[in-house]
Design an enzyme around this catalytic site. Sequence first.
Site, PDB file in Angstrom:
ATOM      1  N   LYS A  40       0.981  -1.322  -0.053  1.00 38.69           N
ATOM      2  CA  LYS A  40       0.021   0.132   0.169  1.00 38.69           C
ATOM      3  C   LYS A  40       0.851   1.386  -0.156  1.00 38.69           C
ATOM      4  CE  LYS A  40      -3.976  -1.831   2.319  1.00 38.69           C
ATOM      5  NZ  LYS A  40      -4.397  -1.985   3.660  1.00 38.69           N
ATOM      6  N   GLY A 275      13.687  -3.594  16.940  1.00 39.05           N
ATOM      7  CA  GLY A 275      14.420  -2.889  15.964  1.00 39.05           C
ATOM      8  C   GLY A 275      13.719  -3.295  14.712  1.00 39.05           C
ATOM      9  N   ARG A 276      14.169  -3.153  13.517  1.00 39.25           N
ATOM     10  CA  ARG A 276      13.824  -3.327  12.287  1.00 39.25           C
ATOM     11  C   ARG A 276      15.094  -3.729  11.275  1.00 39.25           C
ATOM     12  NH1 ARG A 276       8.665  -2.036  11.326  1.00 39.25           N
ATOM     13  NH2 ARG A 276       9.128  -1.693   9.050  1.00 39.25           N
ATOM     14  N   ASP A 316      14.729   3.592   5.202  1.00 39.97           N
ATOM     15  CA  ASP A 316      15.327   2.445   6.249  1.00 39.97           C
ATOM     16  C   ASP A 316      16.088   1.464   5.507  1.00 39.97           C
ATOM     17  OD1 ASP A 316      13.977   3.840   7.789  1.00 39.97           O
ATOM     18  OD2 ASP A 316      12.437   1.913   8.321  1.00 39.97           O
ATOM     19  N   HIS A 453       3.529  34.696  25.007  1.00 40.38           N
ATOM     20  CA  HIS A 453       3.066  34.226  26.491  1.00 40.38           C
ATOM     21  C   HIS A 453       1.798  34.266  26.528  1.00 40.38           C
ATOM     22  CE1 HIS A 453       3.354  34.585  30.707  1.00 40.38           C
ATOM     23  NE2 HIS A 453       2.404  35.491  30.777  1.00 40.38           N
TER      24      HIS A 453
HETATM   25  C1  LIG Z   1       5.696   1.528  15.371  1.00 46.43           C
HETATM   26  C2  LIG Z   1       6.311   2.551  14.349  1.00 46.43           C
HETATM   27  C3  LIG Z   1       6.517   3.960  14.815  1.00 46.43           C
HETATM   28  C4  LIG Z   1       7.337   4.799  13.905  1.00 46.43           C
HETATM   29  N1  LIG Z   1       7.217   5.928  14.402  1.00 46.43           N
HETATM   30  C5  LIG Z   1       8.037   6.945  13.794  1.00 46.43           C
HETATM   31  C6  LIG Z   1       7.719   8.271  14.084  1.00 46.43           C
HETATM   32  O1  LIG Z   1       6.985   8.473  14.901  1.00 46.43           O
HETATM   33  N2  LIG Z   1       8.520   9.138  13.369  1.00 46.43           N
HETATM   34  C7  LIG Z   1       9.480   8.807  12.333  1.00 46.43           C
HETATM   35  O2  LIG Z   1       9.957   9.637  11.779  1.00 46.43           O
HETATM   36  N3  LIG Z   1       9.323   7.366  11.948  1.00 46.43           N
HETATM   37  C8  LIG Z   1       8.853   6.384  12.643  1.00 46.43           C
HETATM   38  N4  LIG Z   1       8.675   5.132  12.275  1.00 46.43           N
HETATM   39  C9  LIG Z   1       9.870   4.916  11.457  1.00 46.43           C
HETATM   40  C10 LIG Z   1       9.224   4.962   9.955  1.00 46.43           C
HETATM   41  O3  LIG Z   1       8.262   4.183   9.901  1.00 46.43           O
HETATM   42  C11 LIG Z   1      10.293   4.416   8.861  1.00 46.43           C
HETATM   43  O4  LIG Z   1      11.632   5.137   9.189  1.00 46.43           O
HETATM   44  C12 LIG Z   1       9.708   4.924   7.444  1.00 46.43           C
HETATM   45  O5  LIG Z   1       8.683   4.255   7.278  1.00 46.43           O
HETATM   46  C13 LIG Z   1      11.036   4.428   6.494  1.00 46.43           C
HETATM   47  O6  LIG Z   1      10.364   4.722   5.282  1.00 46.43           O
HETATM   48  P1  LIG Z   1      10.960   4.046   3.919  1.00 46.43           P
HETATM   49  O7  LIG Z   1      10.010   4.740   2.738  1.00 46.43           O
HETATM   50  O8  LIG Z   1      12.449   4.084   3.756  1.00 46.43           O
HETATM   51  O9  LIG Z   1      10.328   2.557   3.959  1.00 46.43           O
HETATM   52  P2  LIG Z   1       9.044   1.930   4.244  1.00 46.43           P
HETATM   53  O10 LIG Z   1       8.208   2.994   5.072  1.00 46.43           O
HETATM   54  O11 LIG Z   1       9.160   0.684   5.039  1.00 46.43           O
HETATM   55  O12 LIG Z   1       8.420   1.799   2.751  1.00 46.43           O
HETATM   56  C14 LIG Z   1       9.008   0.894   2.022  1.00 46.43           C
HETATM   57  C15 LIG Z   1       7.773   0.331   1.028  1.00 46.43           C
HETATM   58  O13 LIG Z   1       8.479  -0.385   0.039  1.00 46.43           O
HETATM   59  C16 LIG Z   1       7.647  -1.437  -0.646  1.00 46.43           C
HETATM   60  N5  LIG Z   1       8.609  -2.552  -1.049  1.00 46.43           N
HETATM   61  C17 LIG Z   1       9.584  -3.222  -0.450  1.00 46.43           C
HETATM   62  N6  LIG Z   1      10.028  -4.053  -1.355  1.00 46.43           N
HETATM   63  C18 LIG Z   1       9.377  -3.633  -2.581  1.00 46.43           C
HETATM   64  C19 LIG Z   1       9.738  -4.355  -3.855  1.00 46.43           C
HETATM   65  N7  LIG Z   1      10.644  -5.016  -4.226  1.00 46.43           N
HETATM   66  N8  LIG Z   1       8.711  -3.680  -4.797  1.00 46.43           N
HETATM   67  C20 LIG Z   1       7.863  -2.866  -4.635  1.00 46.43           C
HETATM   68  N9  LIG Z   1       7.689  -2.334  -3.303  1.00 46.43           N
HETATM   69  C21 LIG Z   1       8.362  -2.518  -2.316  1.00 46.43           C
HETATM   70  C22 LIG Z   1       7.020  -1.715   0.793  1.00 46.43           C
HETATM   71  O14 LIG Z   1       5.832  -2.620   0.592  1.00 46.43           O
HETATM   72  C23 LIG Z   1       6.772  -0.446   1.610  1.00 46.43           C
HETATM   73  O15 LIG Z   1       5.484   0.031   1.197  1.00 46.43           O
HETATM   74  C24 LIG Z   1       8.017   4.247  13.179  1.00 46.43           C
HETATM   75  C25 LIG Z   1       8.086   2.729  12.623  1.00 46.43           C
HETATM   76  C26 LIG Z   1       7.322   1.748  13.458  1.00 46.43           C
HETATM   77  C27 LIG Z   1       7.313   0.327  13.085  1.00 46.43           C
END
Ligand SMILES: Cc1cc2nc3c(=O)[nH]c(=O)nc-3n(C[C@H](O)[C@H](O)[C@H](O)COP(=O)(O)OP(=O)(O)OC[C@H]3O[C@@H](n4cnc5c(N)ncnc54)[C@H](O)[C@@H]3O)c2cc1C
Length: 474
Positions: A40, A275-276, A316, A453
Amino acid sequence: MVQLAEQFDLVIIGGGPGGYGAAFYAASAGLNVAIVEKDKLGGTCLNRGCIPAKSFLETAAVYRHVAHAGDFGIEASAPTVNFAVAQARKQRIVDGLIKGIGGLMKARKVTLYMGVGSLGPDRTVTVQLDEGGTVQAQGAAVILAAGSVPRTIQNFDRGGPIMTSDEVLMLDYVPPRVAVIGGGAIGCEFASTFADLGAQVTILEGLPKILPGLDGDVANVVVRSFKRKNIDIRTAVKVTGHSPHEPGGGTTVHFGAEGSQAENLDVDVVIVSVGRRPYADELGLQNSGVTVSDRGFVQVDEFCRTTEAGVYAIGDLIDTPQLAHVGYAEAILVVKQLLGENPMPVMYDKVPWAIYCHPEVAFAGPDEEAAKALGYDVVVAKHQYRGNSRAQIIGEIDGLVKVIAKKNADGSAGQVLGVHMVGPWVTEQLSGGYLAVNWEATVAEVAEFIQPHPSLTELFGETMLSLTGRSLNT
Ligand SMILES: Cc1cc2nc3c(=O)[nH]c(=O)nc-3n(C[C@H](O)[C@H](O)[C@H](O)COP(=O)(O)OP(=O)(O)OC[C@H]3O[C@@H](n4cnc5c(N)ncnc54)[C@H](O)[C@@H]3O)c2cc1C
């Protein structure tokens, strides 16, 4: 017949904050962009992370407000929780935001492929479409933004009472007894949420303290507040396994400190929050020139360039702070390069951090200990929210603002190095501190600025003012 690949300026794999951020920023600059998403739009952040977790925290905040309504002269009956409503509300917010991203994709003429994308030669991405079949998209550049998934630990396989953030965020009830394995930011947000909503929460942390990256004074405020919520914080313990009860009946977690007797904890749900890990699994990188580290991160230089020319990685998936806004910053960094501009690398040691537990935490720049470890001679000031009029008005007086500044040769406070906050709405108050740290402003410069304030941000202003050697209220 060989199907010719569609041509784009930029092809992005992953529709999370990193990926959609890159798509929107590039499209707004006139680039022709395609993005591939297998699940999504919005990624972890929107579907299984930031947004749903904060929605639950807000439900917990409303519960606290109603429980304390009498203090404000409002007679209300004791609150009860209908978490199915909270879950539905969260999902409405998430669905609305997903729709918003989809709408913006169309408005900016970004081509969206729903399916799994993998990288082939010459920056060509092959998409296994959800609807069946494949399509190929070739980019002048490719961004890998496939994000991350929850880590798990031995003997705690997902299923039944063992949950990661993915499953917890789909709950429609508050489990009465919860064990949170891991006392980092995400674990503490869940602990705070469920404790406020009436659950008995135990945090099991392997390190000597929870929230290990925080300034000591800030962490102490959180720990004291968590103890008042009856959160049992067990540090320096190792979990060894668990014995599930009858189906649907919770489990007994086995854990212990080194050298002492093993202990057992009966709970309804275990939240594994350790962690992730980066998710390069479906990117097809084994046949590419992109290097992946032993820990699974795609290797990049300070400009997010991978080891294959024209292929970048952000978010990430790379070994930088796992924060949505860091993903946005890296997206902008890459797109600016594609536009022939000369952007500065992201300064990872100065990004804003926010933890939305109660009380909230926010900071930018090194804490006191870290600043000293970096070799700085420092001047530090800290002031408590209990002396702030707005904090008293809203009934949230726990917390403090701490500013760490470089010491000038004459002993006075100079450049602002770090701003660390804990207390009411500090995640909304950090921006002034973030700006000061990143602008490399001095204490005297920041102290010139007026704060409204009565406001919570006055405490930040007063802390800066006190560092000039004079003060108003502090
Ligand atoms: C519970 C929780 C709370 C969090 N709270 C915060 C917060 O308050 N503030 C903050 O800054 N961060 C927070 N984070 C961290 C944040 O969610 C991540 O840092 C962020 O989502 C990373 O973004 P991204 O685009 O790198 O990866 P993601 O958000 O993981 O997105 C990657 C996307 O790539 C897609 N994908 C993967 N492989 C493929 C493929 N081969 N082909 C097509 N699509 C693919 C996946 O389906 C996904 O939709 C939180 C995380 C969690 C788990």
